[in-house]
Scaffold this motif. Sequence first.
Motif, PDB file in Angstrom:
ATOM      1  N   LEU A 192      -5.773-103.765 -15.281  1.00  0.00           N
ATOM      2  CA  LEU A 192      -5.245-105.058 -15.703  1.00  0.00           C
ATOM      3  C   LEU A 192      -5.887-106.193 -14.916  1.00  0.00           C
ATOM      4  N   ALA A 193      -6.150-105.964 -13.644  1.00  0.00           N
ATOM      5  CA  ALA A 193      -6.755-107.000 -12.801  1.00  0.00           C
ATOM      6  C   ALA A 193      -8.216-107.236 -13.151  1.00  0.00           C
ATOM      7  N   ASP A 194      -8.902-106.170 -13.605  1.00  0.00           N
ATOM      8  CA  ASP A 194     -10.343-106.255 -13.833  1.00  0.00           C
ATOM      9  C   ASP A 194     -10.734-106.606 -15.267  1.00  0.00           C
ATOM     10  N   THR A 195      -9.783-106.560 -16.198  1.00  0.00           N
ATOM     11  CA  THR A 195     -10.106-106.785 -17.608  1.00  0.00           C
ATOM     12  C   THR A 195     -10.037-108.273 -17.923  1.00  0.00           C
ATOM     13  N   PRO A 196     -11.145-108.868 -18.382  1.00  0.00           N
ATOM     14  CA  PRO A 196     -11.216-110.330 -18.537  1.00  0.00           C
ATOM     15  C   PRO A 196     -10.121-110.951 -19.396  1.00  0.00           C
ATOM     16  N   TYR A 197      -9.710-110.301 -20.470  1.00  0.00           N
ATOM     17  CA  TYR A 197      -8.709-110.924 -21.335  1.00  0.00           C
ATOM     18  C   TYR A 197      -7.370-111.103 -20.635  1.00  0.00           C
ATOM     19  N   PHE A 198      -7.035-110.204 -19.722  1.00  0.00           N
ATOM     20  CA  PHE A 198      -5.786-110.373 -18.976  1.00  0.00           C
ATOM     21  C   PHE A 198      -5.896-111.559 -18.027  1.00  0.00           C
ATOM     22  N   GLN A 199      -7.067-111.763 -17.483  1.00  0.00           N
ATOM     23  CA  GLN A 199      -7.277-112.938 -16.645  1.00  0.00           C
ATOM     24  C   GLN A 199      -7.122-114.212 -17.467  1.00  0.00           C
ATOM     25  N   LEU A 200      -7.634-114.186 -18.706  1.00  0.00           N
ATOM     26  CA  LEU A 200      -7.490-115.342 -19.592  1.00  0.00           C
ATOM     27  C   LEU A 200      -6.019-115.593 -19.933  1.00  0.00           C
ATOM     28  N   ILE A 201      -5.292-114.524 -20.271  1.00  0.00           N
ATOM     29  CA  ILE A 201      -3.877-114.664 -20.615  1.00  0.00           C
ATOM     30  C   ILE A 201      -3.111-115.256 -19.437  1.00  0.00           C
ATOM     31  N   HIS A 202      -3.386-114.735 -18.243  1.00  0.00           N
ATOM     32  CA  HIS A 202      -2.685-115.227 -17.054  1.00  0.00           C
ATOM     33  C   HIS A 202      -2.991-116.698 -16.820  1.00  0.00           C
ATOM     34  N   THR A 203      -4.250-117.071 -16.922  1.00  0.00           N
ATOM     35  CA  THR A 203      -4.646-118.466 -16.701  1.00  0.00           C
ATOM     36  C   THR A 203      -4.047-119.382 -17.762  1.00  0.00           C
ATOM     37  N   ARG A 204      -4.032-118.905 -18.979  1.00  0.00           N
ATOM     38  CA  ARG A 204      -3.562-119.727 -20.109  1.00  0.00           C
ATOM     39  C   ARG A 204      -2.051-119.959 -20.063  1.00  0.00           C
ATOM     40  N   TYR A 205      -1.282-118.923 -19.724  1.00  0.00           N
ATOM     41  CA  TYR A 205       0.165-119.002 -19.879  1.00  0.00           C
ATOM     42  C   TYR A 205       0.967-118.853 -18.579  1.00  0.00           C
ATOM     43  N   PHE A 206       0.403-118.158 -17.581  1.00  0.00           N
ATOM     44  CA  PHE A 206       1.242-117.721 -16.459  1.00  0.00           C
ATOM     45  C   PHE A 206       0.637-118.017 -15.096  1.00  0.00           C
ATOM     46  N   ARG A 207      -0.140-119.045 -14.995  1.00  0.00           N
ATOM     47  CA  ARG A 207      -0.835-119.296 -13.717  1.00  0.00           C
ATOM     48  C   ARG A 207       0.141-119.585 -12.575  1.00  0.00           C
ATOM     49  N   GLY A 208       1.389-119.934 -12.927  1.00  0.00           N
ATOM     50  CA  GLY A 208       2.386-120.176 -11.891  1.00  0.00           C
ATOM     51  C   GLY A 208       2.999-118.909 -11.327  1.00  0.00           C
ATOM     52  N   ILE A 209       2.650-117.750 -11.929  1.00  0.00           N
ATOM     53  CA  ILE A 209       3.174-116.456 -11.474  1.00  0.00           C
ATOM     54  C   ILE A 209       2.053-115.706 -10.757  1.00  0.00           C
ATOM     55  N   ASN A 210       2.377-115.085  -9.628  1.00  0.00           N
ATOM     56  CA  ASN A 210       1.403-114.258  -8.922  1.00  0.00           C
ATOM     57  C   ASN A 210       0.846-113.197  -9.867  1.00  0.00           C
ATOM     58  N   TYR A 211      -0.498-113.036  -9.858  1.00  0.00           N
ATOM     59  CA  TYR A 211      -1.137-112.146 -10.841  1.00  0.00           C
ATOM     60  C   TYR A 211      -0.627-110.710 -10.709  1.00  0.00           C
ATOM     61  N   ALA A 212      -0.498-110.216  -9.503  1.00  0.00           N
ATOM     62  CA  ALA A 212      -0.047-108.833  -9.301  1.00  0.00           C
ATOM     63  C   ALA A 212       1.374-108.649  -9.819  1.00  0.00           C
ATOM     64  N   SER A 213       2.240-109.640  -9.567  1.00  0.00           N
ATOM     65  CA  SER A 213       3.622-109.558 -10.048  1.00  0.00           C
ATOM     66  C   SER A 213       3.672-109.609 -11.566  1.00  0.00           C
ATOM     67  N   TRP A 214       2.839-110.464 -12.149  1.00  0.00           N
ATOM     68  CA  TRP A 214       2.783-110.578 -13.611  1.00  0.00           C
ATOM     69  C   TRP A 214       2.297-109.273 -14.229  1.00  0.00           C
TER      70      TRP A 214
END
Length: 309
Positions: free
Chosen positions: A263-285
């Motif tokens: 999940l950490a290494d797959t680019p689309y998850f990084q995009l989803i996190h940046t787009r919608y959830f940047r206020g949440i820690n990535y590991a927690s999300w």
Amino acid sequence: MTSLTVTLPIGVAVLERGWLSSNNVVLSGAPGEPTTLVDSGYCTHGPQTVALVRRHLAGRRLHTVINTHLHSDHCGGNALLQSAFGARVAIPPGEAEAATQWDMSRLSYEATGQRCERFKVDKVVAPGDVFDIAGRYWQVLAAPGHDPHSIMLFSPEEQLLISADALWQNGFGVVFPEIEGETAFREVRATLDLIAALDSTVVIPGHGSPFRDVEAALERAYRRLESFEASPDKHGWYAGKALAKFHLLEVQQEPLDEMLRWLADTPYFQLIHTRYFRGINYASWSQRIIEELQKSRAVTVSNGVVFNT
């Protein structure tokens, strides 16, 4: 297998698949006439796809594979079908150059953490085209939203629509351009409006059984779209869970720490996190994605291993 819930016209059959592969739609004429296949499933299901198609051909020749769009679950069997049957592959124009050059930076497979074997592009099918396939005319319709380049096929004579991921009986596919920062919900709405105007009596979706209650399906799709428009983060959760579930469908089980790393290494998850959830820690999300899948019983976590269920 062919759906038993809806009687389809002679010469139209659905090889209904599980969610890792899209449905395959077989359009065939009289014995000896060439056959067309719409969408080819995921690459790991390739041998099964070939066996299903061969059984259904019953001696006919598979002439063409038409892809509604180039997501891996719709075109992953192309290469094997070309090898097994000598079939020609026809795709929508939007990614024809990228597919011809096999430009992985422009195709979606690496970004989604999915796979697709390289295939040869033989032809482009564009919105506005009309084909005579096995004695029945099919119109090619643009269906942006889920994928900006996606198409649908419509038979006015039969009022039959092959909708791919633009409309399912209970919704529609992830709106990928939205993840990439584009405004695409309006394209989803325009495509749903187009489907409503067609007055189809039967829809063959990309996933799930063919269905007749098109009005009810459209109503559910509009409600889902309105929910996403009102709260875009709901679409973010939908996208994250759908892509994670797809991964589990392919691998079936994976140590939790390895899945979190994926999940950490797959680019689309990084995009989803940046787009919608940047206020949440990535590991927690990432952990919450798995927890949400577990809550809905889509996966099971036991002894540090995530299992597909």
